[in-house]
Structure formats: C-alpha cells, structure tokens
Write an enzyme that holds these catalytic residues in place. Sequence first.
Site, short mmCIF file in Angstrom:
data_model
loop_
_atom_site.label_atom_id
_atom_site.label_comp_id
_atom_site.label_asym_id
_atom_site.label_seq_id
_atom_site.Cartn_x
_atom_site.Cartn_y
_atom_site.Cartn_z
N GLY A 128 0.77 -1.25 0.00
CA GLY A 128 0.00 0.00 0.00
C GLY A 128 0.79 1.29 0.00
O GLY A 128 0.24 2.35 0.27
N GLY A 129 2.08 1.24 -0.34
CA GLY A 129 2.87 2.46 -0.34
C GLY A 129 2.34 3.54 -1.26
O GLY A 129 2.27 4.72 -0.89
N CYS A 244 8.00 -1.54 -12.13
CA CYS A 244 9.36 -1.19 -11.73
C CYS A 244 10.33 -2.02 -12.57
O CYS A 244 11.25 -2.65 -12.05
CB CYS A 244 9.58 -1.38 -10.24
SG CYS A 244 9.25 -3.05 -9.64
#
Length: 314
Positions: A128-129, A244
């Site tokens: 949840g960043g 990423c």
Amino acid sequence: MRAAAGAPPWAAANMPAWLAAEAEPVLGEAGSAGWRALAEEAPTTLRVNGLKAGRDACLAALKEAGIAADPTIHSPLGIALGNRANLSQLLAVREGWLESQDEGSQIAAALVAAEPGMRVLDYCAGGGGKALAIAAAMANEGTILATDTDAGRLAPLARRAQRAGATIVESRKIEPGTAVGAATFDRVLVDAPCSGSGSWRRQPEAPWRLDPARYSALRAAQFEILSAAAASVAPGGRLAYVTCSIFPAENDAIADRFLQDNSGFRPVRAGEVWPAVLGSAPPPGVIDGNNVRLLPHIASTDGFFVAILERTRQ
C-alpha cells in the site's frame, strides 16, 4: 562495478546475456554509463506524508537526529538520506511523518493525478505504499480501495494507514482477474507484478533467479491484469499502468497491446501530466512518446515505467 577488459558494456550490469538483450533497446544508446548505473548503490529515499508534516519540518527533524538529508531532485515530497539510519527508530517515521519510498515510486504515484473527492482503485496494492501517497495527494478526501490477490501482502496496510492518518484507504483481497466495480473509479492504478529489474541494484542476486519461463508468465499476467482493471475505469477516468521494470517487453509492449485491443481508451501525454502534479518540468530523457521511463542513469531513481490511459467511451 567494473567490467573485465574486452567485455561488452552490459557486463557491468550484473545480469545474464539474455536479459541484457531485453534491456538493450533502452540502455544501449547510453553506452557504458547506463549499464554501470544498474550496479551502483541505490539511494535511500523517504516520502514526506503531507497529511502530517511538510518537507522542511521533516528535514529539520532528521538533522536533529544526526542524519544527513537533502530534498530529492524530482519529487517535491522526497528526501534523500546521506547516511545510513535505523528508520524504524526515528520519531518522524513512528509518528507517520515519513515513509520509506524510492523517488521513482513517488513519481509514479503522483502521475496517477488523483484529486480530492475522487474514487481511486489501487488494483495491485501490495503493502500500500502508493495508496498512502495517493491518499495524501487527495488530502484525505474521497475514497481509495486497495486490492490484491494476496491477503498477506495487504496485511500491513491497515496499520500503515492508521499511522499515516490516511482515513480514506480501504483494503480488500480479490481473486485473480476480478473486475472491481464496473466503470465506477476516476483513477485506477495498476502497479503490475514484474521482473523488478528497475530495482535490481538493491537485489544483485535477482537477475540470476529469473528464468525465461517466469519472464514469459509475468508478461502474460501483466496484460491480463491491466485488462481486468480497465473495466473499473469510469468514462473520462484514467488507468495508470506502472512497473518497476526497465524492459520494454513488460512496459511499452503491454500498454501498446492494450490500446490496440481497447479502442475505448486513448493514451495521455505523461509529459503534460508531470508538471501539473510534480510542479517542475520532466528531466531530459524521461519522457518517451506518451510515457514516462525512469532509468537510474537518467533520473537517479529506480527504474520505473508509467503509461497513462484515458477511457473515452465504454
């Protein structure tokens, strides 16, 4: 990390030849600098939680704790640490002022361009960043639903949200491929599972654990996840596809295939979104067509890819 005499430039990147071939389209033109950057030590960066503090106050708190820190270059909420620190012991972290988050991840969350009052779906939320970063960008006004197929990955989010004061974040475990609320979200973030090649300098053993079969399975899953999440985007809403990864096969190829199969979506020029949400012009080299491509040797962040897609019709 220095390559042996006569070795190809990609040898400095600590990856097998077959993966170097995947990265060549985006790193080849940079020469040895692009490859070497993948093996250099990654910076430690924090994100200021705007729900609780400002960057100046956080910098002052870090200085008082004896930690060298400077504002990040691209993210207006980022802080780069100049020396190692036990972050869990910092009062500013325990009080929710700061979250550990790479500057590239901060930029990706900002490019979702969520505004107060919106309904936002974080479809592959993990811990949840990015959901927490988006909650701060929304000033705690609206709704964020964070979903994941793994309840264990979601488990820390409730505690993290409470610490951050992010009261608009809810979480839900979903089954793979589940559509969440047909055409009801203003913003949908797909932070897709990927090779993680953009952060391999933090995990030097990771390139050698990835095999072609796993790599192929990831690309298939990325397209399926993006297609499933797209059903949740409201007309006029946006779908942000993020990885990423530095590999075009996980990035451009997936976004392009999605657009070919979904005529109700159009690409949004990320180069125009960037200054609107980050308050500065994008650095040279990070805008590639309509998309953002962050690479360590260009942006000094982890490697990230962001494609922004808008639903024009159902």
